[in-house]
Write a protein that holds these residues in place. Structure first.
Motif, mmCIF file in Angstrom:
data_model
loop_
_atom_site.group_PDB
_atom_site.id
_atom_site.type_symbol
_atom_site.label_atom_id
_atom_site.label_comp_id
_atom_site.label_asym_id
_atom_site.label_seq_id
_atom_site.Cartn_x
_atom_site.Cartn_y
_atom_site.Cartn_z
ATOM 1 N N THR A 1 29.025 -19.822 -14.390
ATOM 2 C CA THR A 1 27.904 -20.297 -13.574
ATOM 3 C C THR A 1 28.157 -21.705 -13.054
ATOM 4 O O THR A 1 27.922 -22.003 -11.871
ATOM 5 C CB THR A 1 26.604 -20.269 -14.395
ATOM 6 O OG1 THR A 1 26.346 -18.918 -14.812
ATOM 7 C CG2 THR A 1 25.431 -20.785 -13.580
ATOM 8 N N ARG A 2 28.645 -22.577 -13.913
ATOM 9 C CA ARG A 2 28.935 -23.947 -13.476
ATOM 10 C C ARG A 2 30.027 -23.958 -12.408
ATOM 11 O O ARG A 2 29.969 -24.740 -11.455
ATOM 12 C CB ARG A 2 29.359 -24.796 -14.670
ATOM 13 C CG ARG A 2 28.210 -25.171 -15.606
ATOM 14 C CD ARG A 2 28.718 -25.967 -16.790
ATOM 15 N NE ARG A 2 27.628 -26.342 -17.691
ATOM 16 C CZ ARG A 2 27.808 -26.878 -18.889
ATOM 17 N NH1 ARG A 2 29.053 -27.110 -19.332
ATOM 18 N NH2 ARG A 2 26.772 -27.190 -19.649
ATOM 19 N N GLY A 3 31.031 -23.096 -12.572
ATOM 20 C CA GLY A 3 32.096 -23.026 -11.580
ATOM 21 C C GLY A 3 31.566 -22.626 -10.215
ATOM 22 O O GLY A 3 31.940 -23.212 -9.190
ATOM 23 N N LEU A 4 30.689 -21.628 -10.184
ATOM 24 C CA LEU A 4 30.089 -21.212 -8.916
ATOM 25 C C LEU A 4 29.233 -22.331 -8.326
ATOM 26 O O LEU A 4 29.252 -22.569 -7.110
ATOM 27 C CB LEU A 4 29.245 -19.951 -9.122
ATOM 28 C CG LEU A 4 30.014 -18.661 -9.421
ATOM 29 C CD1 LEU A 4 29.047 -17.522 -9.731
ATOM 30 C CD2 LEU A 4 30.919 -18.270 -8.250
ATOM 31 N N GLU B 1 38.410 -19.308 -0.496
ATOM 32 C CA GLU B 1 39.319 -19.379 -1.641
ATOM 33 C C GLU B 1 40.111 -18.080 -1.785
ATOM 34 O O GLU B 1 41.308 -18.104 -2.103
ATOM 35 C CB GLU B 1 38.535 -19.667 -2.923
ATOM 36 C CG GLU B 1 37.865 -21.038 -2.960
ATOM 37 C CD GLU B 1 38.855 -22.195 -3.001
ATOM 38 O OE1 GLU B 1 40.052 -21.947 -3.265
ATOM 39 O OE2 GLU B 1 38.432 -23.343 -2.774
ATOM 40 N N LEU B 2 39.461 -16.943 -1.565
ATOM 41 C CA LEU B 2 40.174 -15.667 -1.610
ATOM 42 C C LEU B 2 41.271 -15.617 -0.551
ATOM 43 O O LEU B 2 42.390 -15.168 -0.812
ATOM 44 C CB LEU B 2 39.195 -14.510 -1.389
ATOM 45 C CG LEU B 2 38.433 -13.973 -2.597
ATOM 46 C CD1 LEU B 2 37.391 -12.957 -2.145
ATOM 47 C CD2 LEU B 2 39.380 -13.336 -3.605
ATOM 48 N N ALA B 3 40.944 -16.072 0.654
ATOM 49 C CA ALA B 3 41.928 -16.069 1.734
ATOM 50 C C ALA B 3 43.112 -16.963 1.395
ATOM 51 O O ALA B 3 44.271 -16.619 1.666
ATOM 52 C CB ALA B 3 41.269 -16.521 3.037
ATOM 53 N N LEU C 1 37.597 -21.267 -12.833
ATOM 54 C CA LEU C 1 37.118 -20.095 -12.102
ATOM 55 C C LEU C 1 38.134 -19.651 -11.053
ATOM 56 O O LEU C 1 38.446 -18.462 -10.927
ATOM 57 C CB LEU C 1 35.779 -20.412 -11.435
ATOM 58 C CG LEU C 1 35.241 -19.363 -10.450
ATOM 59 C CD1 LEU C 1 34.950 -18.051 -11.160
ATOM 60 C CD2 LEU C 1 33.990 -19.889 -9.744
ATOM 61 N N LEU C 2 38.672 -20.596 -10.298
ATOM 62 C CA LEU C 2 39.627 -20.251 -9.244
ATOM 63 C C LEU C 2 40.946 -19.760 -9.825
ATOM 64 O O LEU C 2 41.607 -18.898 -9.239
ATOM 65 C CB LEU C 2 39.849 -21.458 -8.332
ATOM 66 C CG LEU C 2 38.606 -21.910 -7.550
ATOM 67 C CD1 LEU C 2 38.923 -23.133 -6.698
ATOM 68 C CD2 LEU C 2 38.062 -20.772 -6.688
ATOM 69 N N LEU C 3 41.321 -20.300 -10.979
ATOM 70 C CA LEU C 3 42.517 -19.792 -11.648
ATOM 71 C C LEU C 3 42.305 -18.340 -12.064
ATOM 72 O O LEU C 3 43.189 -17.493 -11.892
ATOM 73 C CB LEU C 3 42.845 -20.656 -12.861
ATOM 74 C CG LEU C 3 44.037 -20.200 -13.709
ATOM 75 C CD1 LEU C 3 45.325 -20.239 -12.894
ATOM 76 C CD2 LEU C 3 44.171 -21.070 -14.960
#
Length: 326
Positions: free
Chosen positions: A50-53, A101-103, A68-70
């Protein structure tokens, strides 16, 4: 209910997504937490998630968003499911930031496949859901920003294609007449041209697998401009037809196999079938093994097409037969 069989016995049903929303032991994404009595090292706690989002949406960046991104890169399927659960529940998520980020990571996903679900396919499904969560007036701009890199363009073009094509169970999410669709298509074609001509025009032997993927994606979002672009390079001598075909057409697996009908049908959108077959008359032999296999595969495909044409009854005799029966 933590255990699905008990839930079913009591009328709870076998909804796996519901089990995941409850973070029940029956969910593959949460099972390890119960047997380990905590959050395993290869998982991300709900608090950190949640904090990452939140950090991705509003900043400032912290260790949670980095984690989160990792996880998005090396545990794509599980993170995708957890994000999708929030979408399904109507919980706000930073859709634009996640799409970007996905791209950015689309070509470097390292998560192992889950059965037949590869990481890139999971990212594509997640991107569809996130994209449909955007307001209409933001969609074209987000696709343009996603396409800043060749791999990002791959994902953006697939999102546009999936959004405008009907599935076997539902109509298309967007229509060709929608203003944002035309704007997005024009923008992505410009990005495709940019990535395929940077740092400059390349002969066919220098086309990479990424270049070939971009050409095929271009075919799916706007085959007319892709066809014209290829035609220009053939006409000005940048490319020769046989080396180009050898690059973009997957050769048959066996020396005696034909190029499959689906590949030929897709190729028709880029190059005339008659022109493709001219290479068979112009080139009888070649020392290049890949070109030789392709030529043989095309010969088998042409012969197969001729056989099917001969065997197919014409409308004239059929009508005459009906008249005679009458």
């Amino acid at each position: 209910m933590l255990f699905p069989p008990l839930g079913q016995a009591l009328g709870g049903g076998g909804d796996s997504s519901g089990t995941a929303r409850r973070r029940g032991i029956g969910s593959n994404d949460y099972f390890d937490r119960y047997v380990a009595f905590g959050v395993p090292d290869d998982d991300l706690s709900e608090t950190a998630f949640t904090r990452g989002l939140d950090q991705l949406a509003d900043g400032p960046p912290g260790p949670e968003v980095a984690e989160l991104l990792l996880r998005l890169e090396n545990d794509t399927q599980r993170i995708g499911r957890r994000i999708r659960q929030r979408l399904d529940a109507g919980t706000p998520v930073p859709s634009t930031a996640l799409l970007l980020e996905l791209a950015d990571r689309y070509g470097s996903l390292t998560a192992q496949a889950e059965g037949f679900l590869r990481a890139d396919m999971s990212a594509r499904f997640l991107a569809q859901d996130l994209f449909r969560n955007l307001p209409a007036d933001a969609r074209a701009d987000v696709l343009h920003r996603m396409a800043a890199t060749p791999q990002g363009t791959m994902l953006a073009s697939r999102v546009l294609y999936d959004t405008t094509e009907p599935s076997s169970t539902a109509p298309a999410f967007a229509q060709e007449g929608d203003t944002w669709v035309q704007e997005a298509r024009t923008s992505l074609v410009a990005r495709l041209r940019e990535h395929l001509t940077t740092p400059g025009p390349r002969p066919t032997d220098q086309l990479t697998d990424s270049d070939v993927d971009l050409i095929w994606n271009w075919r799916h979002i706007d085959h007319a401009t892709a066809r014209a672009w290829i035609r220009q390079r053939l006409d000005d001598g940048t490319w020769q037809l046989l080396p180009l075909l050898t690059k973009i057409v997957r050769p048959p697996r066996t020396p005696w196999g034909a190029v499959d009908a689906d590949t030929l049908a897709n190729l028709d959108a880029l190059i005339d079938r008659a022109e493709v077959y001219t290479v068979l008359d112009q080139t009888q032999t070649t020392p290049d093994p890949d070109q030789a296999r392709l030529l043989e595969g095309l010969r088998h495909a042409r012969d197969r097409g001729r056989t099917e044409t001969i065997q197919q009854p014409t409308s004239g005799p059929a009508e005459m037969t009906n008249d005679q029966d009458t």
